[in-house]
Design a protein around this motif. Structure first.
Motif, short mmCIF file in Angstrom:
data_model
loop_
_atom_site.label_atom_id
_atom_site.label_comp_id
_atom_site.label_asym_id
_atom_site.label_seq_id
_atom_site.Cartn_x
_atom_site.Cartn_y
_atom_site.Cartn_z
N LEU A 21 0.81 -1.14 -0.07
CA LEU A 21 -0.08 0.01 0.10
C LEU A 21 0.76 1.44 0.11
O LEU A 21 0.57 2.14 -0.70
CB LEU A 21 -1.01 -0.09 1.07
CG LEU A 21 -2.24 -1.01 1.31
CD1 LEU A 21 -2.96 -1.08 2.39
CD2 LEU A 21 -2.92 -0.81 -0.07
N ASN A 22 2.07 1.09 0.61
CA ASN A 22 2.87 2.44 0.68
C ASN A 22 3.47 2.59 -0.50
O ASN A 22 3.45 3.81 -1.06
CB ASN A 22 3.92 2.21 2.05
CG ASN A 22 4.81 3.51 2.35
OD1 ASN A 22 4.16 4.50 2.57
ND2 ASN A 22 6.10 3.40 1.99
N TRP A 23 3.82 1.65 -1.39
CA TRP A 23 4.30 1.78 -2.50
C TRP A 23 3.32 2.29 -3.55
O TRP A 23 3.78 2.94 -4.41
CB TRP A 23 5.30 0.57 -3.04
CG TRP A 23 6.36 0.24 -2.46
CD1 TRP A 23 7.08 -0.76 -1.89
CD2 TRP A 23 7.69 1.04 -3.00
NE1 TRP A 23 8.26 -0.38 -1.42
CE2 TRP A 23 8.86 0.42 -2.39
CE3 TRP A 23 7.93 2.06 -4.13
CZ2 TRP A 23 9.78 1.11 -2.39
CZ3 TRP A 23 9.15 2.51 -4.14
CH2 TRP A 23 10.11 2.04 -3.63
N GLY A 24 2.09 1.69 -3.70
CA GLY A 24 1.26 2.32 -4.17
C GLY A 24 0.87 3.77 -4.14
O GLY A 24 0.81 4.58 -4.91
N TYR A 32 3.23 11.14 -0.58
CA TYR A 32 2.37 10.08 0.49
C TYR A 32 2.97 8.91 0.88
O TYR A 32 2.46 7.85 1.12
CB TYR A 32 1.15 9.71 -0.60
CG TYR A 32 0.16 10.76 -1.23
CD1 TYR A 32 -0.30 11.65 -0.20
CD2 TYR A 32 -0.15 10.76 -2.34
CE1 TYR A 32 -1.23 12.69 -0.56
CE2 TYR A 32 -0.99 11.80 -2.88
CZ TYR A 32 -1.62 12.56 -1.88
OH TYR A 32 -2.48 13.72 -2.29
N ASP A 33 4.42 9.23 1.10
CA ASP A 33 5.01 8.04 1.73
C ASP A 33 4.68 7.85 3.00
O ASP A 33 5.06 8.76 4.11
CB ASP A 33 6.67 8.34 1.48
CG ASP A 33 7.47 7.21 1.94
OD1 ASP A 33 6.98 6.35 2.92
OD2 ASP A 33 8.69 6.87 1.85
N ILE A 34 3.66 6.94 3.44
CA ILE A 34 3.05 7.06 4.85
C ILE A 34 4.20 6.59 5.99
O ILE A 34 4.31 7.23 7.09
CB ILE A 34 2.09 6.10 4.88
CG1 ILE A 34 0.93 6.20 3.93
CG2 ILE A 34 1.63 5.66 6.38
CD1 ILE A 34 0.37 7.53 4.17
#
Length: 70
Positions: A21-24, A32-34
């Motif tokens: 999800l982070n890479w997405g 948007y790098d969580i």
């Protein structure tokens, strides 16, 4: 016979999903790098999270190859 997932299996799957999800989100926009947003003030901890996600991905890949042979 279906084998129950161990605690380690569940943790690895959760980490792989979080990493995916982070890479997405990064693909949408690098801002948007969580992991960086949550742990940017602790770079060592952020690196540890990235390392754990990578190790979990290897673990899941190996586990899936064993599962596919059965």
């Amino acid at each position: 016979m279906i084998k129950e997932l161990t605690v380690l299996d569940k943790i690895a799957l959760i980490l792989v999903v979080i990493g995916g999800l982070n890479w997405g989100l990064i693909a949408i926009s690098p801002m948007y790098d969580i992991v960086q947003l949550l742990l940017g003030f602790m770079p060592v901890l952020a690196q540890l999270v990235y390392l754990l996600v990578g190790v979990a991905a290897i673990y899941v890949a190996v586990a899936m190859t064993k599962f596919a042979r059965k």
